[in-house]
Write a protein that holds these residues in place. Structure first.
Motif, PDB file in Angstrom:
ATOM      1  N   VAL A   1     -31.077  -0.160  -1.922  1.00 28.00           N
ATOM      2  CA  VAL A   1     -32.375   0.091  -2.534  1.00 28.00           C
ATOM      3  C   VAL A   1     -32.994  -1.237  -2.937  1.00 28.00           C
ATOM      4  O   VAL A   1     -32.361  -2.038  -3.625  1.00 28.00           O
ATOM      5  CB  VAL A   1     -32.245   1.009  -3.769  1.00 28.00           C
ATOM      6  CG1 VAL A   1     -33.567   1.082  -4.532  1.00 28.00           C
ATOM      7  CG2 VAL A   1     -31.804   2.405  -3.343  1.00 28.00           C
ATOM      8  N   ARG A   2     -34.206  -1.465  -2.508  1.00 25.70           N
ATOM      9  CA  ARG A   2     -34.950  -2.666  -2.885  1.00 25.70           C
ATOM     10  C   ARG A   2     -35.800  -2.370  -4.113  1.00 25.70           C
ATOM     11  O   ARG A   2     -36.430  -1.313  -4.191  1.00 25.70           O
ATOM     12  CB  ARG A   2     -35.820  -3.110  -1.711  1.00 25.70           C
ATOM     13  CG  ARG A   2     -36.657  -4.336  -1.971  1.00 25.70           C
ATOM     14  CD  ARG A   2     -37.378  -4.742  -0.701  1.00 25.70           C
ATOM     15  NE  ARG A   2     -38.505  -5.617  -0.979  1.00 25.70           N
ATOM     16  CZ  ARG A   2     -39.337  -6.094  -0.047  1.00 25.70           C
ATOM     17  NH1 ARG A   2     -39.146  -5.765   1.217  1.00 25.70           N
ATOM     18  NH2 ARG A   2     -40.335  -6.877  -0.397  1.00 25.70           N
TER      19      ARG A   2
ATOM     20  N   ALA B   1     -30.304   2.657  -9.290  1.00 27.35           N
ATOM     21  CA  ALA B   1     -31.119   3.693  -8.656  1.00 27.35           C
ATOM     22  C   ALA B   1     -30.562   4.133  -7.315  1.00 27.35           C
ATOM     23  O   ALA B   1     -30.970   5.166  -6.773  1.00 27.35           O
ATOM     24  CB  ALA B   1     -32.551   3.190  -8.475  1.00 27.35           C
ATOM     25  N   ALA B   2     -29.646   3.361  -6.736  1.00 24.03           N
ATOM     26  CA  ALA B   2     -29.080   3.676  -5.417  1.00 24.03           C
ATOM     27  C   ALA B   2     -27.924   4.656  -5.576  1.00 24.03           C
ATOM     28  O   ALA B   2     -26.974   4.395  -6.311  1.00 24.03           O
ATOM     29  CB  ALA B   2     -28.609   2.402  -4.735  1.00 24.03           C
ATOM     30  N   THR B   3     -28.015   5.788  -4.909  1.00 23.10           N
ATOM     31  CA  THR B   3     -26.933   6.780  -4.980  1.00 23.10           C
ATOM     32  C   THR B   3     -26.294   7.047  -3.627  1.00 23.10           C
ATOM     33  O   THR B   3     -25.296   7.744  -3.544  1.00 23.10           O
ATOM     34  CB  THR B   3     -27.466   8.109  -5.538  1.00 23.10           C
ATOM     35  OG1 THR B   3     -28.568   8.542  -4.730  1.00 23.10           O
ATOM     36  CG2 THR B   3     -27.937   7.940  -6.975  1.00 23.10           C
TER      37      THR B   3
ATOM     38  N   GLU C   1     -35.754  13.400  -8.958  1.00 24.32           N
ATOM     39  CA  GLU C   1     -35.305  12.019  -8.837  1.00 24.32           C
ATOM     40  C   GLU C   1     -34.402  11.634 -10.006  1.00 24.32           C
ATOM     41  O   GLU C   1     -33.418  10.922  -9.842  1.00 24.32           O
ATOM     42  CB  GLU C   1     -36.503  11.071  -8.780  1.00 24.32           C
ATOM     43  CG  GLU C   1     -37.066  10.873  -7.394  1.00 24.32           C
ATOM     44  CD  GLU C   1     -36.095  10.122  -6.500  1.00 24.32           C
ATOM     45  OE1 GLU C   1     -36.092   8.874  -6.508  1.00 24.32           O
ATOM     46  OE2 GLU C   1     -35.316  10.794  -5.784  1.00 24.32           O
ATOM     47  N   ALA C   2     -34.736  12.126 -11.196  1.00 25.73           N
ATOM     48  CA  ALA C   2     -33.886  11.857 -12.368  1.00 25.73           C
ATOM     49  C   ALA C   2     -32.499  12.443 -12.164  1.00 25.73           C
ATOM     50  O   ALA C   2     -31.483  11.817 -12.493  1.00 25.73           O
ATOM     51  CB  ALA C   2     -34.534  12.416 -13.628  1.00 25.73           C
TER      52      ALA C   2
ATOM     53  N   VAL D   1     -40.183   4.664  -8.685  1.00 26.80           N
ATOM     54  CA  VAL D   1     -39.870   5.803  -9.549  1.00 26.80           C
ATOM     55  C   VAL D   1     -38.382   5.808  -9.900  1.00 26.80           C
ATOM     56  O   VAL D   1     -37.989   5.958 -11.065  1.00 26.80           O
ATOM     57  CB  VAL D   1     -40.274   7.121  -8.872  1.00 26.80           C
ATOM     58  CG1 VAL D   1     -39.779   8.315  -9.686  1.00 26.80           C
ATOM     59  CG2 VAL D   1     -41.785   7.185  -8.707  1.00 26.80           C
ATOM     60  N   ALA D   2     -37.528   5.647  -8.862  1.00 28.17           N
ATOM     61  CA  ALA D   2     -36.083   5.649  -9.103  1.00 28.17           C
ATOM     62  C   ALA D   2     -35.675   4.494 -10.010  1.00 28.17           C
ATOM     63  O   ALA D   2     -34.830   4.649 -10.900  1.00 28.17           O
ATOM     64  CB  ALA D   2     -35.340   5.563  -7.770  1.00 28.17           C
ATOM     65  N   VAL D   3     -36.263   3.320  -9.790  1.00 32.58           N
ATOM     66  CA  VAL D   3     -35.937   2.162 -10.617  1.00 32.58           C
ATOM     67  C   VAL D   3     -36.387   2.391 -12.057  1.00 32.58           C
ATOM     68  O   VAL D   3     -35.676   2.051 -13.018  1.00 32.58           O
ATOM     69  CB  VAL D   3     -36.588   0.885 -10.031  1.00 32.58           C
ATOM     70  CG1 VAL D   3     -36.478  -0.265 -11.026  1.00 32.58           C
ATOM     71  CG2 VAL D   3     -35.911   0.510  -8.718  1.00 32.58           C
TER      72      VAL D   3
END
Length: 399
Positions: A291-292, A284-286, A388-389, A298-300
Motif C-alpha cells: 500500500v502506498r 492500512a495494508a491487510t 474499510e474500517a 481512506v485506509a491510511v
C-alpha cells in the motif's frame, strides 16, 4: 591400551626441550616457510612479517611445551591467532593451511633432533601421534576463535549500520552534516528520489523481506534496512528503471506480509516524515499487495486513528457484526465484492458464484440492519467507510 614406555616420553620431552632452546631460530625459519607456502602472507602486507613471526613463535613455544609435558598457563596462542587473522581479513583456509605447514615443519625438526636420541624409532612414534593431536586441537581452536570474531564483527557492523540508519529515520537535530556522513557510510546519496518502506514482521526481530538489500542491489537499487519491533524498515533509492511501481511489484514477490510505502521524496532530511507515512501505509495494508501512502487515503486515515475507526465500524456496521460468524462474514463479503465491482450486482454475483437475486437480498439485509441506503450517496459513503474500517482493523475478530 597401555601408554607409551616412560623412555619414549622422556625422549620426546628431551627433543622438545632441545627445540625450545632454538625456538627463535625455528620461528624465523618457519615464518619463511609459511610465506613461501602461502602467498597470501606475502601479498599486500595484510599480515606484517613481525606479526607473523611473533604468532609463529608463540605457537611454537606452546606446542613444544605440550610435547615436553609442561604445558604453559595463560592465553592459548591459537585462539589469539584466530582472532587476529579474522580481524586482518585473512581467509580461514589460509590460516588452517599455515598450521598444517607448521605441523610438517615441527615434525621435520623432531625427526632431525631424534637422530641424536637413543630409541629414536619408539620416540618418533609417540611424538608423531602427540604432535598431530595437538595440531588438530589447535586447528579446531583457531576455527572457533576465527568464526566467533567474524560473528562479533558482523554484529558490531549491523549495530553501527542500524545506528547510522536511525539518524536518517529519526532526524538529525544538528546542521545535517551527521546525516550526510551516515548516508555516505550506508551507500546512499545525499540527493535523489527516495522512498521509505515498512513491512510487517511475522515476529519481533525477524526480517519480513528476507535478503531484501541484496535482492535490490542485484537490480541496481541502493537501500539500507534494519529490523525493528514488529517492522522491517528500509530507505530505498528509486532509479529511472526502478520507480515506485516496479519497486512495489518486486517487494510483493519477496514477501507475503503487509508492506507500506511512503510517498517519494527528494531529500534525506524528509526521511522521518516518510517513515511515518510508511508505517501508516503498512498498518492500512491487510493483503499481499503493498500500500502506498498517497494511493489509499481512506485506509491510511483509518489506520492513523484506530480508536475512531473502531467507533465508526461499530456505529455503522454494529448490527451486522453482532450476527453469527457465518452470517456476518457472508454479508460483509458480499458488500465488499459489490463495492469492488462498482455497484454492478450481476458482476458481483458472478464473482461470488451466486444468483444476482441472492446479492440483492443480502444487500437489502445490510440496509435493514444498518439503516443505511445503498441508493443514496450518504449511505454508500458511510457503509464504504465502515467496511474499510473493518478491513483495516481486521473486524470481526473472532477466535
Amino acid at each position: 591400551m597401555a601408554g607409551p614406555p616412560e623412555a619414549a616420553r622422556k625422549a620426546v620431552a628431551d627433543i622438545s626441550e632441545a627445540l625450545l632452546d632454538r625456538v627463535d631460530d625455528l620461528a624465523t625459519d618457519l615464518s619463511g616457510v609459511i610465506r613461501g607456502a602461502e602467498p597470501f602472507y606475502d601479498a599486500g602486507g595484510v599480515v606484517p612479517a613481525a606479526d607473523l613471526r611473533a604468532s609463529v613463535r608463540a605457537n611454537l613455544v606452546h606446542i613444544l611445551r605440550q610435547l615436553a609435558g609442561r604445558p604453559q598457563r595463560g592465553p592459548v596462542p591459537s585462539l589469539a591467532t584466530g582472532r587476529r587473522r579474522a580481524e586482518q581479513g585473512v581467509p580461514l583456509p589460509v590460516v588452517l593451511h599455515s598450521y598444517r605447514v607448521a605441523g610438517r615443519f615441527i615434525w621435520a625438526a623432531i625427526v632431525a633432533e631424534a637422530t641424536r636420541t637413543p630409541d629414536a624409532a619408539e620416540a618418533l612414534l609417540y611424538a608423531g601421534s602427540q604432535l598431530w593431536l595437538i595440531i588438530d586441537e589447535h586447528s579446531g581452536a583457531i576455527t572457533d576463535s576465527y568464526r566467533d570474531t567474524v560473528i562479533e564483527a558482523v554484529r558490531r557492523n549491523e549495530q553501527t549500520r542500524s545506528a547510522m540508519l536511525d539518524v536518517l529515520l529519526r532526524g538529525d537535530p544538528d546542521d545535517g552534516s551527521r546525516r550526510w556522513e551516515c548516508a555516505a557510510s550506508l551507500g546512499l546519496p545525499p540527493q535523489g528520489t527516495f522512498v521509505v518502506v515498512a513491512a510487517g514482521a511475522p515476529r519481533p526481530g525477524v526480517e519480513s523481506i528476507p535478503n531484501v538489500e541484496n535482492a535490490l542491489r542485484v537490480k541496481g537499487v541502493r537501500s539500507a534496512w534494519r529490523v525493528e519491533v514488529g517492522l522491517h524498515v528500509g530507505v530505498v533509492v528509486l532509479t529511472p528503471r526502478t520507480g515506485i511501481d516496479r519497486l512495489s511489484a518486486t517487494l510483493a514477490r519477496l514477501s507475503n506480509g503487509p508492506i507500506g510505502l511512503s510517498e517519494p521524496y527528494p531529500n534525506l532530511e524528509h526521511t522521518p516524515t516518510a517513515l511515518r507515512e510508511a508505517r501508516l501505509a503498512c498498518a492500512a495494508a491487510t493483503g499481499p499487495e503493498p500500500v502506498r501512502y498517497g494511493a489509499a487515503p481512506v485506509a491510511v486515515l483509518l489506520a492513523s486513528a484506530p480508536d475512531a475507526a473502531a467507533a465508526v465500524a461499530e456505529a455503522i456496521l454494529g448490527p451486522v457484526l453482532a450476527l453469527s460468524a457465518g452470517e456476518s462474514d457472508i454479508l460483509l463479503s458480499t458488500l465488499r465484492t459489490w463495492f469492488a465491482e462498482h455497484g454492478a450486482t450481476s458482476t458481483a454475483a458472478a464473482a461470488l458464484h451466486v444468483h444476482r437475486n441472492t446479492v440483492r437480498y443480502r444487500l437489502r439485509r445490510i440496509e435493514e440492519l444498518t439503516g443505511r441506503s445503498l441508493t443514496q450517496p450518504g449511505g454508500v459513503a458511510a457503509l464504504h467507510l465502515a467496511l474499510e474500517a473493518c478491513r483495516v482493523l481486521r473486524l470481526p475478530s473472532r477466535p
